[in-house]
Design an enzyme around this catalytic site. Sequence first.
Site, PDB file in Angstrom:
ATOM      1  N   LYS A  95       5.916  -0.874 -63.868  1.00  0.00           N
ATOM      2  CA  LYS A  95       5.451  -2.100 -64.507  1.00  0.00           C
ATOM      3  C   LYS A  95       5.893  -2.227 -65.965  1.00  0.00           C
ATOM      4  O   LYS A  95       6.068  -3.328 -66.472  1.00  0.00           O
ATOM      5  CB  LYS A  95       3.933  -2.197 -64.415  1.00  0.00           C
ATOM      6  CG  LYS A  95       3.468  -2.465 -62.994  1.00  0.00           C
ATOM      7  CD  LYS A  95       2.118  -3.126 -62.946  1.00  0.00           C
ATOM      8  CE  LYS A  95       1.789  -3.597 -61.553  1.00  0.00           C
ATOM      9  NZ  LYS A  95       1.429  -2.482 -60.660  1.00  0.00           N
ATOM     10  N   GLU A 117      -3.390 -10.365 -66.994  1.00  0.00           N
ATOM     11  CA  GLU A 117      -4.423 -10.100 -66.006  1.00  0.00           C
ATOM     12  C   GLU A 117      -4.135  -8.727 -65.423  1.00  0.00           C
ATOM     13  O   GLU A 117      -2.999  -8.256 -65.460  1.00  0.00           O
ATOM     14  CB  GLU A 117      -4.364 -11.151 -64.893  1.00  0.00           C
ATOM     15  CG  GLU A 117      -3.371 -10.829 -63.762  1.00  0.00           C
ATOM     16  CD  GLU A 117      -1.906 -10.750 -64.171  1.00  0.00           C
ATOM     17  OE1 GLU A 117      -1.544 -11.274 -65.248  1.00  0.00           O
ATOM     18  OE2 GLU A 117      -1.120 -10.141 -63.412  1.00  0.00           O
ATOM     19  N   SER A 384       7.228   3.964 -56.798  1.00  0.00           N
ATOM     20  CA  SER A 384       6.936   2.996 -57.865  1.00  0.00           C
ATOM     21  C   SER A 384       6.019   3.551 -58.949  1.00  0.00           C
ATOM     22  O   SER A 384       6.056   3.089 -60.086  1.00  0.00           O
ATOM     23  CB  SER A 384       6.329   1.733 -57.268  1.00  0.00           C
ATOM     24  OG  SER A 384       5.218   2.047 -56.444  1.00  0.00           O
TER      25      SER A 384
HETATM   26  C1  LIG Z   1       1.216  -2.637 -59.327  1.00  0.00           C
HETATM   27  C2  LIG Z   1       1.873  -1.595 -58.533  1.00  0.00           C
HETATM   28  C3  LIG Z   1       2.530  -1.902 -57.313  1.00  0.00           C
HETATM   29  C4  LIG Z   1       2.538  -3.267 -56.700  1.00  0.00           C
HETATM   30  O1  LIG Z   1       3.172  -4.250 -57.453  1.00  0.00           O
HETATM   31  P1  LIG Z   1       4.607  -4.810 -57.044  1.00  0.00           P
HETATM   32  O2  LIG Z   1       4.757  -5.996 -57.912  1.00  0.00           O
HETATM   33  O3  LIG Z   1       4.578  -5.155 -55.598  1.00  0.00           O
HETATM   34  O4  LIG Z   1       5.601  -3.757 -57.323  1.00  0.00           O
HETATM   35  C5  LIG Z   1       3.177  -0.882 -56.649  1.00  0.00           C
HETATM   36  N1  LIG Z   1       3.172   0.384 -57.114  1.00  0.00           N
HETATM   37  C6  LIG Z   1       2.541   0.716 -58.264  1.00  0.00           C
HETATM   38  C7  LIG Z   1       2.576   2.133 -58.708  1.00  0.00           C
HETATM   39  C8  LIG Z   1       1.874  -0.254 -59.011  1.00  0.00           C
HETATM   40  O5  LIG Z   1       1.251   0.091 -60.147  1.00  0.00           O
END
Ligand SMILES: *Cc1c(COP(=O)(O)O)cnc(C)c1O
Length: 400
Positions: A95, A117, A384
């Site tokens: 993010k 948000e 992610s």
């Molecule tokens: C917020 C988040 C997501 C989901 O958000 P996307 O916009 O779909 O990427 C996925 N993995 C992690 C670690 C997150 O913090």
Amino acid sequence: MTAIATDAVPDARGHFGPYGGRYVPETLMHPLQELEAEYARARRDPGFQREFEYYLREFCGRPTPLYFAERLTRELGGAQIYLKREDLLHTGAHKINNCIGQILVARRMGKTRIIAETGAGQHGVATATVAAMFGLKCVIYMGAVDCERQALNVLRMKMLGAEVVPVKAGQQTLKEAINEAMRDWVTHIRTTHYILGTVYGAHPYPLMVRNFQRIIGDEARRQILEKAHRLPDWLVACVGGGSNAMGLFYPFLNDESVKMVGVEAGGEGIATGKHAARFQGGSLGVLQGACSYLLQDEQGQIQLTHSVSAGLDYAAVGPEHAWLRDCRRVEYTAATDAQALNAFTELARLEGIIPALESAHAVAEVIRRAPTLSREQIIVVNLSGRGDKDVAQAAQFISF
Ligand SMILES: *Cc1c(COP(=O)(O)O)cnc(C)c1O
């Protein structure tokens, strides 16, 4: 696979086929146009790109490694598995890539105040972090229920100097927090930029956020060509709003040999209705500025969603994903809470990496798919985020 014209979308009004667009009250039209124009200028400015890359490298820790998961590969006995390590970034997830990009645009526009948000608190923490780094005032809207569930992230945001506003309307979760952030934006439009956290919302957000996140796929492409001397056969990523998945997928969309899988939150199972799998149980609708697939009832009321991972627990999916699904360019599946929790422990024990519960959904899909593929095939899965934030929650379900 159908060939698709990736440069043709979004169109000038932000449409990805029938999806996307700008469904907002009149008061937000002008600020969105202003943002669109400034972002378009920034995008053409090599100085902006240099600055963006500078902070990604020096502050966030890019490039992130593309790591060969040797023991997981051996255990599953099929395709070779590579992990794109977004979990190693500053603040623990992808993010921050988008937050850096947007705060640089906000600075160009002379904004002095940042709002956002947050659901799980991860986007709030990333936003509070970049606001602190640039010395801008920061207000984060968060559902009151989420504030309680994610108390540690509330403390992190406050530690970083942000004001956290608990939103008490409705279900007191992410949807209400977004509405409140929009209200704030309309009221303080001259001084304030709204950092939206995923490839959702009104145009230009889905386009802009995807372009800030494409660094994931650009790096992965270069890295796999260095390591394996060819493109991967599969890309796998979890899909909440869809930003980490779009970031990984986008630079490969024109490579016809590369197949892609987006994994939604299957919760307790699609049949139970307790899930956040918009492509499995959703329908076309408008929510928070964009037209896309939503979980809604016959009256168009947004349904309650459920997932063990807060970051995937949202009723709508990014419009570009809806379009890619229609084009049959990306396949969308779901992993249940139980499958994600299993993947969470498997990756921890086999690779020494505790993934975010969101990312564990993508790993669950790899666990299902890799054994069916030959040993020559290559899968790149997007990790992610890291799972420190989820350890206490996972411990409620897992026996040691
Ligand atoms: C917020 C988040 C997501 C989901 O958000 P996307 O916009 O779909 O990427 C996925 N993995 C992690 C670690 C997150 O913090």
